[in-house]
Design an enzyme around this catalytic site. Structure first.
Site, PDB file in Angstrom:
ATOM      1  CB  CYS A 160      -0.957  -0.013   1.186  1.00  0.00           C
ATOM      2  SG  CYS A 160      -0.207  -0.524   2.730  1.00  0.00           S
ATOM      3  CG  HIS A 175      -0.715   4.144   4.714  1.00  0.00           C
ATOM      4  ND1 HIS A 175      -1.439   3.827   5.847  1.00  0.00           N
ATOM      5  CD2 HIS A 175      -0.206   2.969   4.259  1.00  0.00           C
ATOM      6  CE1 HIS A 175      -1.369   2.513   6.048  1.00  0.00           C
ATOM      7  NE2 HIS A 175      -0.640   1.972   5.103  1.00  0.00           N
TER       8      HIS A 175
END
Ligand code: NAP
Length: 345
Positions: free
Chosen positions: A126, A249
């Site tokens: 990710c 994130h």
């Protein structure tokens, strides 16, 4: 097309389910698999209900397309067996990402890597996907030679248990009036998923620390970026950190290129980059944030500036929904690209 989601009750599996419905993915049948713990649970899909099944040991899922999202061990054991039974596997785990037989694909960056795949296609890590949405177009324009990256990673990156742990600890810490002053001993965080308290704290990423002092997440960012960009010489140094954020994130990135790049040149490239939205309002001090990146398909990019420490280098800050673009959306986009190429029937 008959589709299966393995790991359907997890953070990524649930997002996959939502995206298949939202994007009207062309499927004739959808089967959901998880561990025996979740077998029998009902899930809403497209106005009806589906029942989660325990993953069969036989490996026969009766599917043409499998989204594998139940961890590396399951993918290592089953992925090629599903391929032998005629399925194409889009793998969300790290099991096969660096295998030379397996394309590692971000559709906006390297769709041609899908050509001639052998049945398993890997979804990158990710943090790597989110960084590369910004770095790949800069690489194409200017030749990326070095990237230093500091990540601020949400707990949902560690799955449903990570989310539950932040929620529980936050509620308990506030109830104990131990946060934010947090006097020692006033509150027992009882960490379970993570080694350290995550509420009102942050710590070095919870993956294994390797011999050279980098952890696995940092290693993935370096090795996967090189594979996806086909840049074996690319120098990458990452520091990955888990922060008490539920979702999305963020990453601070310093990038160096084969030739000096101005802020204006970098801005022009990023403004036209697919999957990227510039959020860069200096007057309002408003830049990419997890709360604004959550639920979005695009990766938010901002704080774009010339790196004062290195003439010709660029500094930037990105935020992306790692459950979505960092995992489920990227996987569905890979599947859509396969459908467009008629690679799966
Ligand atoms: P998660 O929330 O912990 O979910 C794990 C899923 O796998 C659950 O459905 C679980 O079923 C199932 N499962 C676990 N062991 C199984 C077994 N032996 N047989 C069958 N099913 C099993 O994890 P996640 O965050 O969704 O992550 C799934 C995968 O995607 C992992 O490989 C992860 O590294 C990767 N990934 C995650 C993210 C993210 O942001 N979360 C991003 C990129 C990649 P039960 O619910 O029944 O236990």
């Amino acid at each position: 097309m008959r589709v299966a989601i393995v790991g359907a009750s997890g953070a990524v599996g649930r997002e996959l389910l939502a995206l298949l419905e939202e994007r009207r993915f062309p499927l004739s049948q959808l089967r959901l698999f998880a561990s025996p713990r979740s077998a029998g649970r009902e899930v809403a899909f497209a106005g009806g209900r589906l029942v989660v099944e325990a993953l069969p040991e036989s490996g026969d899922l009766g599917a043409d397309l499998v989204f594998s999202s139940a961890g590396g061990a399951v993918s290592r054991q089953h992925a090629w067996r599903w391929v032998e039974r005629g399925a194409v596997v889009v793998d969300n785990t790290s099991a096969w990402r660096l295998d030379p037989r397996v394309p590692l694909v971000v559709p906006e960056v390297n769709p041609a890597a899908l050509d001639g795949h052998a049945g398993v296609i890997a979804n990158p890590n990710c943090s790597t996907i989110i960084a590369l949405l910004a770095l790949a177009p800069l690489h194409r324009a200017f030749g990326l030679t070095r990237a230093t990256v500091a990540t601020y990673q949400a707990v949902s990156g560690a799955g449903a248990e990570g989310i539950a742990e932040l929620r529980r600890q936050s509620a308990e810490a506030l109830a104990a009036e131990a946060a934010p002053s947090g006097e020692p001993g006033a509150y027992d965080a009882r960490p379970e998923k993570f080694r350290h308290p995550i509420a009102f704290n942050l710590f070095s990423h919870d993956s294994e620390v390797l011999d050279d002092g980098y952890n696995e997440e940092e290693r993935k960012l370096a090795l996967e970026s090189r594979k996806i960009l086909e840049a074996p010489e690319l120098a990458v140094s990452a520091t990955c950190v888990r922060v008490p954020v539920f979702r999305a994130h963020a990453e601070a990135i310093h990038a160096e290129f084969a030739r000096p790049v101005s802020e204006a040149e970098a801005r022009a490239v990023l403004a036209a980059a697919p999957g990227v939205r510039l959020v860069d309002d200096r007057a309002a001090n408003t830049f990419p944030m997890p709360v604004t990146a959550s639920g979005q398909d695009d990766v938010l990019v901002g704080r774009l500036r010339a790196d004062a420490s290195r003439p010709g280098a660029i500094a930037l800050f990105v935020a992306g929904d790692q459950v979505r673009k960092g995992a489920a959306l990227n996987a569905v986009q890979i599947a859509e690209a396969l459908v467009a190429r008629a690679a799966v029937a």
